[in-house]
Design a protein around this motif. Sequence first.
Motif, mmCIF file in Angstrom:
data_model
loop_
_atom_site.group_PDB
_atom_site.id
_atom_site.type_symbol
_atom_site.label_atom_id
_atom_site.label_comp_id
_atom_site.label_asym_id
_atom_site.label_seq_id
_atom_site.Cartn_x
_atom_site.Cartn_y
_atom_site.Cartn_z
ATOM 1 N N PRO A 189 -5.563 23.067 10.504
ATOM 2 C CA PRO A 189 -5.607 21.775 9.801
ATOM 3 C C PRO A 189 -5.921 20.635 10.753
ATOM 4 N N ASN A 190 -6.610 19.637 10.262
ATOM 5 C CA ASN A 190 -6.897 18.439 11.049
ATOM 6 C C ASN A 190 -5.699 17.501 10.966
ATOM 7 N N GLU A 191 -4.658 17.862 11.691
ATOM 8 C CA GLU A 191 -3.426 17.085 11.714
ATOM 9 C C GLU A 191 -2.878 17.064 13.133
ATOM 10 N N ILE A 192 -2.403 15.910 13.560
ATOM 11 C CA ILE A 192 -1.832 15.788 14.894
ATOM 12 C C ILE A 192 -0.596 16.678 14.992
ATOM 13 N N GLY A 193 -0.439 17.365 16.122
ATOM 14 C CA GLY A 193 0.688 18.267 16.315
ATOM 15 C C GLY A 193 0.220 19.634 16.758
ATOM 16 N N GLU A 194 1.127 20.602 16.765
ATOM 17 C CA GLU A 194 0.797 21.968 17.161
ATOM 18 C C GLU A 194 0.715 22.850 15.925
ATOM 19 N N HIS A 195 -0.305 23.701 15.881
ATOM 20 C CA HIS A 195 -0.545 24.516 14.696
ATOM 21 C C HIS A 195 -0.858 25.965 15.061
ATOM 22 N N LYS A 196 -0.517 26.827 14.120
ATOM 23 C CA LYS A 196 -0.906 28.225 14.213
ATOM 24 C C LYS A 196 -2.337 28.348 13.684
ATOM 25 N N ALA A 197 -3.242 28.893 14.499
ATOM 26 C CA ALA A 197 -4.605 29.131 14.049
ATOM 27 C C ALA A 197 -4.620 30.422 13.235
ATOM 28 N N ILE A 198 -4.912 30.290 11.943
ATOM 29 C CA ILE A 198 -4.855 31.423 11.019
ATOM 30 C C ILE A 198 -6.173 32.192 11.039
ATOM 31 N N LEU A 199 -6.094 33.490 11.223
ATOM 32 C CA LEU A 199 -7.281 34.343 11.225
ATOM 33 C C LEU A 199 -7.750 34.557 9.794
ATOM 34 N N LEU A 200 -8.928 34.015 9.465
ATOM 35 C CA LEU A 200 -9.481 34.152 8.119
ATOM 36 C C LEU A 200 -10.255 35.438 7.938
ATOM 37 N N ASN A 201 -11.181 35.675 8.851
ATOM 38 C CA ASN A 201 -12.009 36.872 8.772
ATOM 39 C C ASN A 201 -12.692 37.136 10.094
ATOM 40 N N LYS A 202 -13.517 38.156 10.127
ATOM 41 C CA LYS A 202 -14.277 38.523 11.315
ATOM 42 C C LYS A 202 -15.724 38.790 10.892
ATOM 43 N N TYR A 203 -16.612 38.519 11.820
ATOM 44 C CA TYR A 203 -18.021 38.777 11.539
ATOM 45 C C TYR A 203 -18.644 39.482 12.732
ATOM 46 N N VAL A 204 -19.449 40.500 12.473
ATOM 47 C CA VAL A 204 -20.090 41.272 13.530
ATOM 48 C C VAL A 204 -21.550 40.858 13.643
ATOM 49 N N THR A 205 -21.944 40.387 14.807
ATOM 50 C CA THR A 205 -23.329 39.980 15.028
ATOM 51 C C THR A 205 -24.151 41.185 15.475
ATOM 52 N N CYS A 206 -24.094 41.526 16.758
ATOM 53 C CA CYS A 206 -24.751 42.723 17.283
ATOM 54 C C CYS A 206 -24.067 43.079 18.597
ATOM 55 N N ASP A 207 -24.482 44.141 19.239
ATOM 56 C CA ASP A 207 -23.645 44.711 20.296
ATOM 57 C C ASP A 207 -24.114 44.431 21.721
ATOM 58 N N LYS A 208 -24.914 43.374 21.933
ATOM 59 C CA LYS A 208 -25.332 42.989 23.272
ATOM 60 C C LYS A 208 -24.777 41.606 23.565
ATOM 61 N N PHE A 209 -23.915 41.498 24.561
ATOM 62 C CA PHE A 209 -23.191 40.248 24.814
ATOM 63 C C PHE A 209 -24.127 39.067 25.038
ATOM 64 N N THR A 210 -25.132 39.225 25.900
ATOM 65 C CA THR A 210 -26.002 38.104 26.233
ATOM 66 C C THR A 210 -26.824 37.632 25.042
ATOM 67 N N THR A 211 -27.004 38.487 24.063
ATOM 68 C CA THR A 211 -27.786 38.145 22.880
ATOM 69 C C THR A 211 -26.907 37.709 21.723
ATOM 70 N N CYS A 212 -25.708 38.235 21.641
ATOM 71 C CA CYS A 212 -24.953 38.176 20.393
ATOM 72 C C CYS A 212 -23.601 37.476 20.466
ATOM 73 N N ALA A 213 -23.169 37.023 21.648
ATOM 74 C CA ALA A 213 -21.916 36.276 21.737
ATOM 75 C C ALA A 213 -22.141 34.849 21.232
ATOM 76 N N ILE A 214 -21.257 34.363 20.385
ATOM 77 C CA ILE A 214 -21.437 33.067 19.734
ATOM 78 C C ILE A 214 -21.106 31.929 20.699
ATOM 79 N N THR A 215 -22.066 30.999 20.855
ATOM 80 C CA THR A 215 -21.904 29.883 21.780
ATOM 81 C C THR A 215 -21.750 28.537 21.080
#
Length: 293
Positions: A189-215
């Motif tokens: 949430p966009n609220e001042i303070g400390e928050h638990k980051a909730i895991l919503l889902n996962k997405y698989v791009t491809c299996d080569k780090f230099t090509t597929c890691a999200i920047t």
Amino acid sequence: MKKYLIFTSFLFSSALYYSCISLDSDIKQIDVTEVQEFSDKLDEVSGMTYVNDTLWVIQDNGNPNKLYQVTTDGKLLREVKLNGVKNNDWEALTSDEEGNVYIGDFGNNNNKRKNLAIYKINRVDLKKETIDSIQKIEFYYEDQEDFPPKKDELFYDCESFLYKDGYFYLFTKNRSKDFDGTTHIYKIPNEIGEHKAILLNKYVTCDKFTTCAITDVAISPDEDKVVLLSNKRMWIFSDFVEDNFTKGSLKEVQFNSFTQREGVTFKDNDILLISDEKTKKVGGKIYEYKIQE
């Protein structure tokens, strides 16, 4: 003609979502238009956001705690110093509908940081040369138990986030051994303070780090498109519902060149601005790409 990739998906428990992509030969190769080089002061641009007809950029760990206002053709206009916050590892920028800017201080290469934060810069303060009033949103990942985790569970680095409807969405940069392209998507949430980051889902791009890691990641002004960026590719989603970003229609493109691409933002609903860091005299530029229908 718009080209969409066919991908399969399945549920991981009731909340986690995966997809698989096609081989390189099926991915459209694209050129981007080089707009201009950044100023020599901006060799390590790690994030940017386009808000109120101006471009703001930051640099990552080892650089000053400053925001930089830049024209869309790369000219440095102003430097804004941020007092009271440290550039531990600033990796991303985003903004909200009111024009407030947010810095993602959550670079976490070793997966052992416990001081992850997002800094809010009020839009009225962006006209100043020095800003003292900076709000802080702290968070931790709900599923991280070890600091650092095992080498095959290094899921907690992050260089990407977007803002939508009062929440931040973080897309992590997987640094695990035997990289498989999985990015974790968390909600805060966009609220001042400390928050638990909730895991919503996962997405698989491809299996080569230099090509597929999200920047980096960006959402269009009309909130109809979300773009995931890597050094070599982009994943462009549209027609999703609410915050199920990776369940929309997918268009995947691959750059005809390889550079250290670290920043992406929408100039309008169809035009992207993309930046890369300068590495061995390569990069350090701003580019433009029009999403084709």
